[in-house]
Design an enzyme around this catalytic site. Structure first.
Site, short mmCIF file in Angstrom:
data_model
loop_
_atom_site.label_atom_id
_atom_site.label_comp_id
_atom_site.label_asym_id
_atom_site.label_seq_id
_atom_site.Cartn_x
_atom_site.Cartn_y
_atom_site.Cartn_z
N ASP A 319 0.80 -1.22 0.00
CA ASP A 319 0.00 0.00 0.00
C ASP A 319 0.84 1.28 0.00
O ASP A 319 0.36 2.31 -0.47
CB ASP A 319 -0.97 0.00 1.18
CG ASP A 319 -2.20 -0.87 0.90
OD1 ASP A 319 -2.43 -1.22 -0.28
OD2 ASP A 319 -2.92 -1.21 1.85
N TYR A 407 -9.77 0.21 2.07
CA TYR A 407 -9.35 0.23 3.48
C TYR A 407 -9.03 1.63 3.96
O TYR A 407 -8.46 2.42 3.21
CB TYR A 407 -8.10 -0.62 3.66
CG TYR A 407 -8.38 -1.90 4.41
CD1 TYR A 407 -8.66 -3.07 3.74
CD2 TYR A 407 -8.38 -1.92 5.81
CE1 TYR A 407 -8.94 -4.24 4.43
CE2 TYR A 407 -8.65 -3.09 6.50
CZ TYR A 407 -8.92 -4.24 5.81
OH TYR A 407 -9.19 -5.39 6.50
#
Ligand SMILES: *[C@@H]1O[C@H](CO)[C@@H](O)[C@H](O)[C@H]1NC(C)=O
Ligand SMILES: *[C@@H]1O[C@H](CO)[C@@H](O)[C@H](O)[C@H]1NC(C)=O
Ligand SMILES: *[C@@H]1O[C@H](CO)[C@@H](O)[C@H](O)[C@H]1NC(C)=O
Ligand SMILES: *[C@@H]1O[C@H](CO)[C@@H](O)[C@H](O)[C@H]1NC(C)=O
Length: 657
Positions: A319, A407
């Site tokens: 990420d 997320y």
């Protein structure tokens, strides 16, 4: 400096530093300002005109550590070089360019030929997401499923690497599509069976597979906007945090924060997000600031999904390195993301075409009082007296929220008056779910790699590993890493009625291999301390800070030879210690997208360098194995995890008396 201040008394000087410093100097670790980003763009674009330059990352190339430390200790704060590190794609090649802002020139320009690519830009992701919507085979796939095209939204995901030999121009994403039609919770309505591969440099669909039709989970029950919560019999009343006299911390223009005995610097970076630098704490007895951490930031966030099906196997994300933890940061909402008493900091980034952009209120800072006790005692043993003393716990929190697709990661540094720094990551937002034919567990006879969390909705198993780069400088920058093993011993003679006891067996790591630790079961019986072996307390203990893992010192469950685990090899150990090296920042490698794992912390550390009484960096990885639960549907309640850095014989006694 004006003469007036030179002749003024000490406390005037002290006041001067606190209150007027922003007017006097630029902080050497301050993020690039808007005008500096504009300068960078112009310099790079001009030097390549008429070629197109796409900008993937621009950040401060911070001055060498020695320079920053001498800047810090000097009273007149000489101006330090301002340089930017720029990562671009030009003519389908990756360039690593260092720009000097004071001389307005390019200092170096290197073409990178190794494996992996720079971070994806937001613009190319958006462009890739739109491609399927006008792609005839996709339009007919949507028709075939009896869905409405205008309710379809798509999202690109990094493709990883599974041993393929790809051409160096094959930057790509795989695009997944979702169905809105009555909800904003697109992630709960995946359109399964379709795999669309988009080449990013060419911005074309390179391959299209429509393999099977699976029902799209229904919209009903996925809403989180309306929040039609059942009224309980005990509704909570509103709560407010009030500081009638205003916050008691100071934030100067250069983003240095002063609070209680703490002083530190906050910066924003497109890749790391929030960076805390030069954290030091004032020692009232020594009448000086003592250093704790030179720089701390999120180095990588590794999120492998476990599902092996054709549409899912490649989903093993990094990420920070692929999407940019800072680039994905979001504007914080006053009184919601942060309490009423918060102050905010803006961030500045650069878009693909070089246009600088502002991220308003990307970091917040606030004092937290949550009704907790810092220390207390009631003394009842003195005849005729009751002695009691309680000190409430007030701390200072610095927060950023990064929303990487589905997320949301809430990242906090909490500075405590006791000298502890508590680091927390809260995981919330939306699960990645796979559409499924199943509506009840009893129907499932095959491996589905997830939990059925609603009808036709499988919450996929996955992990989150957070790797922090923690360049601790405990009261100076020459430090050592000490493992205090708590070992059970047998009483071998009759010296005591007891049969066993435990002892602390200390071991100072000589080289990198001595400091790799897989926490697992030994967790409770091991203390990990970064000490300054050159300084001792009055009673002779080494001055240190200890790393206290939270409840989530997770170890990988994938095998070492699995491709995602090769790329994420730095998660094999929870703790690594390396000698400081300015270029070793990104645990997953500088070029993480489609990386082969040859530039990770795990590879650097194979050199097994000496780390005793050296300037060292502590890397700590923690995380969660996420087995989705029904309560994670339709939106996940925050799950928090983290660690603490706690003074260990750093002070002569409790510093908060
Ligand atoms: C630069 O990009 C523009 C817009 O995408 C495109 O039209 C043009 O052909 C490109 N120029 C070069 C030299 O690649
Ligand atoms: C949505 O589900 C609820 C129960 O969970 C049901 O009462 C309602 O009728 C459903 N609405 C639609 C439009 O299907
Ligand atoms: C028993 O063992 C302890 C530790 O090994 C030692 O210090 C002590 O002298 C011994 N006592 C006797 C009585 O031998
Ligand atoms: C710093 O790290 C890089 C990458 O691992 C390496 O190439 C370089 O030689 C290192 N520098 C020193 C001084 O060790």
């Amino acid at each position: 400096m004006p003469l007036f201040f030179k002749i003024s008394l000490f406390f005037f000087y002290f006041f001067f530093v606190i209150s007027s410093s922003p007017l006097e100097y630029n902080h050497p670790l301050e993020s690039l300002a808007l005008f500096e980003l504009t300068q960078v763009t112009n310099i790079v674009k001009n030097s390549y005109f008429p070629l197109n330059v796409t900008f993937h990352y621009v950040g401060l190339n911070e001055p060498n550590k020695q320079l920053v430390l001498s800047w810090l200790s000097s009273t007149h704060h000489p101006a330090l070089p301002r340089e930017a590190i720029v990562i671009t794609r030009i003519d389908q090649k990756t360039h690593e360019i260092i720009v000097d802002l004071s001389s307005v020139s390019i200092l170096s320009d290197k073409i990178y030929n190794g494996h992996g690519y720079p971070m994806l830009t937001l613009q190319e992701q958006t462009a890739a997401d739109e491609l399927p919507l006008s792609y005839p085979p996709f339009i007919s796939s949507i028709k075939k499923r009896r869905l409405k095209l205008k309710e379809v939204v798509c999202q690109g995901f990094a493709v990883g690497w599974y041993g393929e030999k790809r051409k160096s121009t094959n930057r790509m994403v795989k695009v997944m599509c979702y169905y809105l039609d009555g909800t904003v919770n697109l992630y709960m309505r995946p359109i399964e069976g379709i795999t669309i591969t988009v080449l990013l440099d060419q911005m074309t669909i390179a391959s299209y597979i429509d393999r099977l039709i699976v029902p799209v989970p229904k919209a009903n029950g996925t809403d989180y906007m309306g929040s039609k919560r059942r009224r309980s019999s005990h509704e909570s009343n509103s709560i407010k945090i009030v500081q009638p006299d205003g916050p008691s911390f100071t934030l100067d223009n250069g983003n240095t924060v002063w609070w209680g005995d703490w002083k530190f610097h906050v910066a924003y970076d497109m890749r790391a997000g929030m960076i805390i630098s030069l954290a030091s704490i004032f020692d009232a007895e020594k009448e000086e600031f003592r250093s704790v951490m030179y720089r701390g930031f999120v180095s990588e966030v590794f999120v492998p999904y476990i599902d092996l099906t054709e549409e899912w196997y490649y989903r093993t994300y990094f990420d920070a390195g692929e999407y940019g933890f800072g680039l994905c940061a979001v504007e914080l909402e006053a009184s919601k993301d942060c309490p009423e008493n918060a102050k905010f900091i803006d961030g500045y980034f650069i878009s693909q075409d070089g246009t600088p952009g502002k991220m308003p209120n990307v970091i917040c800072i606030f004092e937290r009082y949550a009704g907790d006790i810092m220390w207390r005692h009631t003394e009842l043993a003195i005849p005729g007296k009751v002695i009691r003393k309680v000190r409430p716990e007030v701390s200072l929190v610095v927060r950023m929220v990064s929303t990487v697709g589905n997320y949301d990661y809430i990242t906090d540094y909490e500075f405590k008056q006791s000298g502890t720094i508590k680091v927390t990551v809260g995981l919330t937002g939306l699960l990645e779910v796979r559409g499924s034919i199943y509506t009840h567990n009893d129907q499932i006879k095959e491996e589905v790699y997830g939990t059925l969390i609603a009808e036709n909705t499988l919450g996929a198993y996955h992990d989150h590993f957070f790797t922090y780069h923690l360049d601790l400088d405990i009261d100076g920058h020459e430090n050592s890493f000490v493992k205090n093993n708590l070992k059970t011993r047998r009483v071998v003679n009759k010296s005591s009625p007891r049969k066993s006891y435990w002892a602390v067996v200390s071991e100072t790591a000589e080289t990198e291999s001595d400091a790799r630790i897989q926490l697992g079961s030994s967790r409770g019986a091991l203390e990990m301390v970064v000490v300054n072996p050159n300084k001792k307390t009055e009673v002779g203990n080494e001055i240190g800070y200890c790393l206290i893992p939270g409840g989530s010192a997770t170890n990988p469950l994938l095998s070492d030879d699995d491709y995602p685990q090769i790329r994420g090899g730095f998660t094999k150990y929870n703790v690594w210690v390396t000698p400081y090296n300015k270029s070793e920042k990104w645990a997953g490698g500088l070029y993480t997208d489609q990386s082969h794992g040859d530039d990770t912390l795990a590879m650097w550390s194979l050199r097994d360098r000496e780390i005793k009484n050296k300037d060292i960096v502590l890397w700590y990885t923690f995380g969660v194995h996420h087995v989705p639960k029904q309560e994670d549907f339709p939106i996940m309640p925050t799950l928090s995890t983290g660690f603490e850095l706690k003074p260990t014989n750093f002070f002569q006694h409790n510093p908060v008396l």
